[in-house]
Each structure stands twice: as structure tokens, then as C-alpha cells.
Design an enzyme around this catalytic site. Structure first.
Site, PDB file in Angstrom:
ATOM      1  CG  HIS A 163      -2.170   0.733   1.113  1.00 55.28           C
ATOM      2  ND1 HIS A 163      -2.195   2.097   1.013  1.00 55.28           N
ATOM      3  CD2 HIS A 163      -3.464   0.326   1.085  1.00 55.28           C
ATOM      4  CE1 HIS A 163      -3.451   2.512   0.931  1.00 55.28           C
ATOM      5  NE2 HIS A 163      -4.234   1.463   0.954  1.00 55.28           N
ATOM      6  CD  GLU A 269      -3.279   1.354  -2.532  1.00 57.74           C
ATOM      7  OE1 GLU A 269      -3.903   0.302  -2.274  1.00 57.74           O
ATOM      8  OE2 GLU A 269      -3.792   2.470  -2.369  1.00 57.74           O
TER       9      GLU A 269
HETATM   10  O1  TA6 Z   1      -6.178   0.988  -1.239  1.00 49.23           O
HETATM   11  C1  TA6 Z   1      -7.230   1.920  -1.250  1.00 49.23           C
HETATM   12  C2  TA6 Z   1      -8.119   1.656  -0.044  1.00 49.23           C
HETATM   13  O2  TA6 Z   1      -8.693   0.368  -0.113  1.00 49.23           O
HETATM   14  C3  TA6 Z   1      -9.162   2.753   0.038  1.00 49.23           C
HETATM   15  O3  TA6 Z   1     -10.453   2.256  -0.271  1.00 49.23           O
HETATM   16  C4  TA6 Z   1      -9.048   3.247   1.488  1.00 49.23           C
HETATM   17  O4  TA6 Z   1      -9.873   2.472   2.338  1.00 49.23           O
HETATM   18  C5  TA6 Z   1      -7.552   2.995   1.731  1.00 49.23           C
HETATM   19  O5  TA6 Z   1      -7.339   1.711   1.166  1.00 49.23           O
HETATM   20  C6  TA6 Z   1      -7.101   3.126   3.168  1.00 49.23           C
HETATM   21  O6  TA6 Z   1      -7.575   2.039   3.929  1.00 49.23           O
HETATM   22  P1  TA6 Z   1      -7.223   2.038   5.509  1.00 49.23           P
HETATM   23  O7  TA6 Z   1      -7.819   0.766   6.040  1.00 49.23           O
HETATM   24  O8  TA6 Z   1      -5.723   2.078   5.632  1.00 49.23           O
HETATM   25  O9  TA6 Z   1      -7.841   3.298   6.064  1.00 49.23           O
END
Ligand code: TA6
Length: 295
Positions: A163, A269
Site C-alpha cells: 500500500h 499499490e
Molecule cells: O487501497 C485503497 C483503499 O482500499 C481505500 O479504499 C481506502 O480504504 C484505503 O485503502 C485506506 O484504507 P485504511 O484501512 O488504511 O484506512
């Protein structure tokens, strides 16, 4: 000292000046400072919110969180007791060993194995190894997933993703090449529209508005470019890629997001998130990314 082990993190340094910090919590890379060929002076390439928790109380808002065994809200029957993005980013990993230490760079291995905090909500046997390698202008992260079950059991099914919070002015950053790639737009207001694939029409993708796109069967090599930071991301085994920036619309509702933090990064990501990897007993799957500083 190329590898310094501190209580809660590992610090890597390269003789040419680049560095990285890996929190044992979540095996989260929380800093990557690197120069580039045109600009040798090392600068921070990742974004970590000033409101991020770095004490292990919750997943880090920034850096490179490791997502495993599920991406997003769990859907697989074996994952239903897990939280969003699985457990890897919210468990404390073990510093296992220095894998490489020479003039080319330094590499360390961290491991994560079943423990009570995991097995109480995830019943499959597994072994994770995470190898982080720092070079003069590069950092790579490799996730090794081993199915340690006996041969008579069904395959281990999982998703995995890095991420990455790439530091960049969100109003000026572009991501290529995604033109023509099928994607799912998670900003759509209905489940019907969120589950309907679109085709990327833009030669360069920007995040000037709230963006949460899951690209399927993507090229596997990306350029994240802005006037202050350009990073190439080369991947192996990650067929998909997610581009996310919440902008003020969603970012202002994120508790550990600093004010205006959404203006300072884009998440690009690489992952295997559409469908599940199916790993037979005794087999190991490796997902890799190599980030290269180009500006
Ligand atoms: O990777 C994108 C995502 O899935 C978004 O939908 C948002 O939820 C982000 O990840 C952050 O997720 P988190 O659980 O770290 O707040």
C-alpha cells in the site's frame, strides 16, 4: 553501520546516503530517503501522516503497509474474522536476519508466523517472510508467502498488496501507463456501479479528485511522476494495481490523516486483489516491487 536494530524498528543506510526505516509493527517501511541520478541529494520519497500511530496501536497511515491475506473488506470465507486489509500490517514481525550487506546495498528479512493474535481469527497455517533491500537509488520489498499445511489440505487462498504512499503534490502527480486498462471505481455511489468495470481513457492518470481505482491485469511497471518526486515501480506477481487519493472529500474524515495530508501523496499499490492466489500445500508465492527514484 548499514543495519541498525532498534527496539521497534530497523534502520538501513547505504554508503552513498540513501536510507530506510522499517517498523517491526506491520513490517511497515516508514521512511525511504534516496537521491537519484539527476539529483544525488537523498530526499524522503514516502508520505507518513504526522498523525500516524507508530506505537503499534493501529496500522500506520503512510509508508508501505503490507496487505495480506485480504485487500479491503474481507470476502473470502476464511477471512471473515479479519479487519480491512487483513492482519499483516497490524501484527509485530520478527527481525530474522541480514540477507545482504555489500557495496551494492543492504537487505534484511523479517518474518511473521501464526501466533495467538492471528490464529484466534485466521485458522490457516502459513509462514510470511518480507525482504527489504536498499540500494543507492532503489528500495525493493518482496513478500514470500509459504503454505506450510500438509499436502492433503486445500490450497491457501489469499490476496496481497503493497500500500505505497508515494510523496508527491496530489494536484500535480501523474501515474502511467494505465490507458486502456480495465478498472473498478470504488468512488461510485452504488454497489452496482462499483462492480461494473470501466476502461481507462486517460494517457496519464491524475488524482485531482477523489480517486479509488482498482486496475485489473495492469502492466506491472508504473511511473509516478511529479515536479518534486519521480518513482518507477516495477513488480512481479502483482497483476493488479490500485490508485488512491481521498482528497478532502474523504481524507478529512480519516482520523489519523493530518490536515491537508491528502494533498501530499498518492497511493500506487501493486497487488493481487482481483480474485485470490491459490497456493498448494508446501508451495511458496513471492510478490515483489522495486521502487527506483528517477528525479
Ligand atoms: O487501497 C485503497 C483503499 O482500499 C481505500 O479504499 C481506502 O480504504 C484505503 O485503502 C485506506 O484504507 P485504511 O484501512 O488504511 O484506512
Amino acid at each position: 553501520m548499514p543495519v541498525q536494530q532498534q527496539v521497534d524498528k530497523i534502520v538501513l543506510t547505504h554508503p552513498k546516503g540513501s536510507s530506510a526505516e522499517i517498523l517491526l509493527y506491520g513490517a511497515t517501511v516508514i521512511s525511504w530517503k534516496s537521491g537519484s541520478v539527476p539529483n544525488p541529494q537523498p530526499v524522503e520519497r514516502l508520505f507518513v501522516s504526522s498523525k500516524a500511530a507508530l506505537d503499534g496501536s493501529k496500522p500506520v497511515r503512510g509508508g508501505i503497509p503490507v496487505v495480506f491475506p485480504c485487500f479491503g473488506a474481507p470476502t473470502h470465507p476464511e477471512h471473515l474474522k479479519l479487519g480491512q486489509h487483513g492482519f499483516a500490517r497490524s501484527e509485530t514481525w520478527t527481525f530474522n536476519s541480514i540477507v545482504m550487506d555489500n557495496e551494492a546495498g543492504v537487505s534484511v528479512k523479517l518474518t511473521l508466523e501464526p501466533k495467538a493474535s492471528i490464529t484466534e481469527r485466521y485458522e490457516r497455517p502459513f509462514h510470511l517472510a518480507y525482504v527489504v533491500t536498499l540500494a543507492e537509488h532503489q528500495i525493493s520489498t518482496d513478500l514470500h508467502v509459504q503454505n506450510t499445511a500438509l499436502s492433503t489440505t486445500p490450497p491457501l487462498e489469499f490476496q496481497a498488496l503493497f500500500h505505497n504512499y508515494i510523496r508527491a503534490p496530489a494536484s500535480e502527480v501523474s501515474i502511467t501507463p494505465l490507458e486502456g486498462i480495465s478498472y473498478y471505481d470504488k468512488t461510485e455511489t452504488s454497489e452496482e456501479l462499483r462492480s461494473k468495470p470501466k476502461t481507462e481513457q486517460r494517457a496519464t492518470v491524475d488524482v485531482k479528485k477523489f480517486t479509488d481505482s482498482v486496475y485489473e491485469d495492469a502492466p506491472g511497471i508504473y511511473e509516478v511522476a511529479s515536479p518534486t518526486n519521480k518513482v518507477e515501480i516495477k513488480t512481479k506477481s502483482f497483476k493488479d494495481v490500485v490508485v488512491w487519493n481521498p482528497q478532502a472529500e474523504a481524507g478529512s474524515k480519516i482520523g489519523d490523516m493530518e490536515a491537508g495530508g491528502w494533498e501530499k501523496y498518492v497511493c500506487v499499490e501493486p497487488g493481487y486483489v482481483r480474485g485470490f492466489v491459490k497456493l498448494e500445500a508446501g508451495q511458496t508465492w513471492i510478490g515483489q516491487q522495486v521502487l527506483t527514484a528517477k528525479l
